[in-house]
Write an enzyme that holds these catalytic residues in place. Structure first.
Site, mmCIF file in Angstrom:
data_model
loop_
_atom_site.group_PDB
_atom_site.id
_atom_site.type_symbol
_atom_site.label_atom_id
_atom_site.label_comp_id
_atom_site.label_asym_id
_atom_site.label_seq_id
_atom_site.Cartn_x
_atom_site.Cartn_y
_atom_site.Cartn_z
ATOM 1 N N ASP A 1 0.861 -1.191 0.000
ATOM 2 C CA ASP A 1 0.000 0.000 0.000
ATOM 3 C C ASP A 1 0.894 1.236 0.000
ATOM 4 O O ASP A 1 2.130 1.115 -0.034
ATOM 5 C CB ASP A 1 -0.965 -0.022 1.206
ATOM 6 C CG ASP A 1 -2.312 0.598 0.829
ATOM 7 O OD1 ASP A 1 -2.319 1.776 0.415
ATOM 8 O OD2 ASP A 1 -3.340 -0.091 0.923
ATOM 9 N N HIS B 1 -2.665 3.310 -4.368
ATOM 10 C CA HIS B 1 -2.084 2.651 -3.184
ATOM 11 C C HIS B 1 -0.663 2.158 -3.460
ATOM 12 O O HIS B 1 -0.248 1.111 -2.969
ATOM 13 C CB HIS B 1 -2.973 1.484 -2.738
ATOM 14 C CG HIS B 1 -4.312 1.935 -2.217
ATOM 15 N ND1 HIS B 1 -4.497 2.421 -0.949
ATOM 16 C CD2 HIS B 1 -5.524 2.015 -2.814
ATOM 17 C CE1 HIS B 1 -5.765 2.760 -0.781
ATOM 18 N NE2 HIS B 1 -6.408 2.527 -1.901
ATOM 19 N N GLU C 1 -9.890 2.772 -5.270
ATOM 20 C CA GLU C 1 -9.585 4.140 -4.848
ATOM 21 C C GLU C 1 -8.497 4.774 -5.716
ATOM 22 O O GLU C 1 -7.371 4.989 -5.274
ATOM 23 C CB GLU C 1 -9.188 4.134 -3.366
ATOM 24 C CG GLU C 1 -10.328 3.633 -2.507
ATOM 25 C CD GLU C 1 -10.011 3.540 -1.024
ATOM 26 O OE1 GLU C 1 -10.884 3.879 -0.214
ATOM 27 O OE2 GLU C 1 -8.886 3.113 -0.669
ATOM 28 N N TRP D 1 -8.608 -3.860 8.097
ATOM 29 C CA TRP D 1 -7.640 -2.827 7.699
ATOM 30 C C TRP D 1 -6.977 -2.317 8.965
ATOM 31 O O TRP D 1 -7.623 -2.239 10.021
ATOM 32 C CB TRP D 1 -8.360 -1.696 6.957
ATOM 33 C CG TRP D 1 -9.067 -2.178 5.722
ATOM 34 C CD1 TRP D 1 -10.401 -2.408 5.582
ATOM 35 C CD2 TRP D 1 -8.463 -2.532 4.464
ATOM 36 N NE1 TRP D 1 -10.667 -2.878 4.312
ATOM 37 C CE2 TRP D 1 -9.504 -2.958 3.605
ATOM 38 C CE3 TRP D 1 -7.156 -2.518 3.982
ATOM 39 C CZ2 TRP D 1 -9.273 -3.374 2.300
ATOM 40 C CZ3 TRP D 1 -6.932 -2.929 2.677
ATOM 41 C CH2 TRP D 1 -7.976 -3.350 1.849
HETATM 42 C C1 ACM Z 1 -11.006 -0.991 0.084
HETATM 43 O O1 ACM Z 1 -11.537 -0.963 1.183
HETATM 44 N N1 ACM Z 1 -10.387 0.086 -0.380
HETATM 45 C C2 ACM Z 1 -11.034 -2.174 -0.746
#
Ligand code: ACM
Length: 469
Positions: free
Chosen positions: A137, A208, A270, A393
């Protein structure tokens, strides 16, 4: 003795009979044609028999047996001498979905290898079968690629981190980093395989990617690229050129040499300002994976990327459920992971002490109530939904204790969502089963879950700002 009524996830069919088995720990294993991952567990006074058609079925049967043996069976060493008493009866069981996943983000906050192995044990205890490792990321690149050593020499380290979520310039000033060698990852894959878990790696492109761009600035367009110390969405994308495609084709060749999984994550999420060239870059990687006999797994933005992706591409429907319906209707297989239901970094309550509250409100009951077949999905597309995946996350989960808190007990609720027949799901029945039978197992495993009535004093993070939605 736990009894059959304490099992979690709830099995398809349980037939208790009178009597007990004084069990010496021996299991007779029989092999028979059964559906994938299915098993039968028979306990009678003479002993324990497991019937399975595959390795996964046998693993699941052993987990059920472990639950019946009582919470002490979840400790790393035996603390009782002598036999265990089991209830007699038969359980016939199989999962509702073939993809019962959990994403672990090892990029934002690196998780040392032993934490990943421990997480795999926790997934196995819940009969989950996919660990999606988010390896790269903006804030860190975590997989060693020998051909491009700077990816980890430079990309695995950042100078500091934002604490909580805010728009200010303050950082903690504490360097953060770490990465896995190829052999570390092979070890993780092998450990997971022994527990019937597939590790699906993800290299997130073309957004990312600041850590990769910091390592090899020609991959991007920034003047002074750095591994990011912020959280959020960056607009620093990969340059969609032939040389970028070649670079990442070589990266994915290393990834597929390490990970035998059929599906390989390519990201796609994103990407503010992405163009059709970015879409073609990503589609080029998906096509490259197909030449290697693999299938790309992309986030649902790839449906809008303005490029042709191979039909074999699997879509992770995360921005909601609608993308899952669209993708399945267009003939793609789908993994449902909508952030409105299964993002376990999101806050668990509106309790004033909830640590670093971000995202949507996802109570235990809310997660338990999630239904993976999205509304509006045509009947003939149901089989396209491979299953669902919870997502951990880690921007705000900097230690294993924080991961435990965010993940459990909600992942136990999720495990039942993806395993048990829909008609068996009843929160009123689940909650006491969790409280009286399953939380003692997590205690014995040493999981620092969120207590049902709110965080313990040391689980709070006073003064660290979140950003609830
Ligand atoms: C994500 O939560 N950006 C896949």
């Amino acid at each position: 003795m736990t009894g059959w009524h304490g099992l979690l996830p709830r099995p398809v069919d349980v037939r208790p009979v009178e009597g007990e088995c004084v069990w010496d720990g021996q299991v007779e294993v029989r092999h028979e044609e059964l559906p994938a991952e299915a098993y039968r567990l028979e306990i009678n006074p003479a002993g324990v028999t497991v019937t399975a058609g595959d390795h996964a079925g046998e693993c699941h049967a052993r987990q059920t047996l472990r639950q019946l043996a009582g919470p002490a069976a979840f400790r790393t060493a035996s603390i009782h001498s002598g036999p265990v008493t089991l209830p007699c009866g038969t359980v016939s069981d199989r999962p509702r979905f073939s993809w019962r996943g959990c994403l672990l983000d090892v990029a934002r906050n690196f998780r040392p290898k032993y934490e990943v192995l421990r997480f795999i044990d926790q997934l196995a205890a819940h009969k989950l079968n996919v660990l999606h490792l988010h390896l790269t990321d903006d804030q860190g690149w975590r997989i060693e690629i020998p051909r491009y050593p700077r990816l980890t020499e430079v990309g695995a380290w950042r100078t500091g981190s934002m604490v909580g979520r805010h728009d200010g310039p303050e950082r903690d000033g504490r360097p953060h980093g770490g990465f896995y060698t190829g052999d570390d990852l092979r070890e993780i894959v092998a450990y997971a395989r022994e527990r019937a878990i597939t590790v699906v790696p993800e290299i997130d492109l073309p957004g990312h990617s600041m850590a990769a761009i910091a390592a090899y600035p020609e991959l991007g367009s920034s003047e002074r690229p750095e591994v990011w110390t912020s959280w959020g969405i960056s607009d620093d994308l990969l340059r969609p050129t032939e040389s970028t495609l070649d670079f990442f084709a070589a990266v994915f060749d290393e990834v597929t040499a390490i990970f035998p999984a059929e599906m390989i994550g390519i990201g796609g999420d994103e990407v503010p300002g992405a163009t059709a060239e970015h879409g073609r870059l990503l589609a080029g990687i998906a096509a490259h994976l197909e030449t290697r006999g693999r299938r790309a797994l992309g986030w649902d933005e790839v449906l809008e990327a303005g490029a042709e992706f191979p039909r074999s591409t699997v879509i992770g429907s995360w921005r909601g459920e609608e993308a899952g319906v669209q993708a399945a209707s267009a003939g793609h297989d789908v993994v449902m992971c909508p952030e409105q239901y299964v993002y376990l970094d999101h806050r668990q309550s509106d309790h004033p002490d909830e640590p670093i509250p971000v995202g949507f409100l996802h109570t235990l009951e809310h997660v338990y109530g999630y239904e993976p077949l999205p509304p509006g999905l045509p009947e003939d597309a149901h089989e396209r939904v491979l299953g669902a995946q919870a997502q951990v996350w880690t921007e705000h989960l900097d230690t294993a204790r924080r991961v435990d808190y965010a993940t459990f007990p909600r992942l136990a609720a999720f495990a039942e969502v993806v395993w048990s027949p829909r008609e068996h799901r009843d929160y009123g029945e689940f909650l006491p089963r969790l409280r009286d039978h399953h939380l003692p197992r997590l205690d014995a495993l040493g999981v620092e879950y969120r207590p049902l009535d709110g965080p313990l004093p040391w689980q709070t993070r006073p003064g660290v700002p979140g950003r609830p939605r």
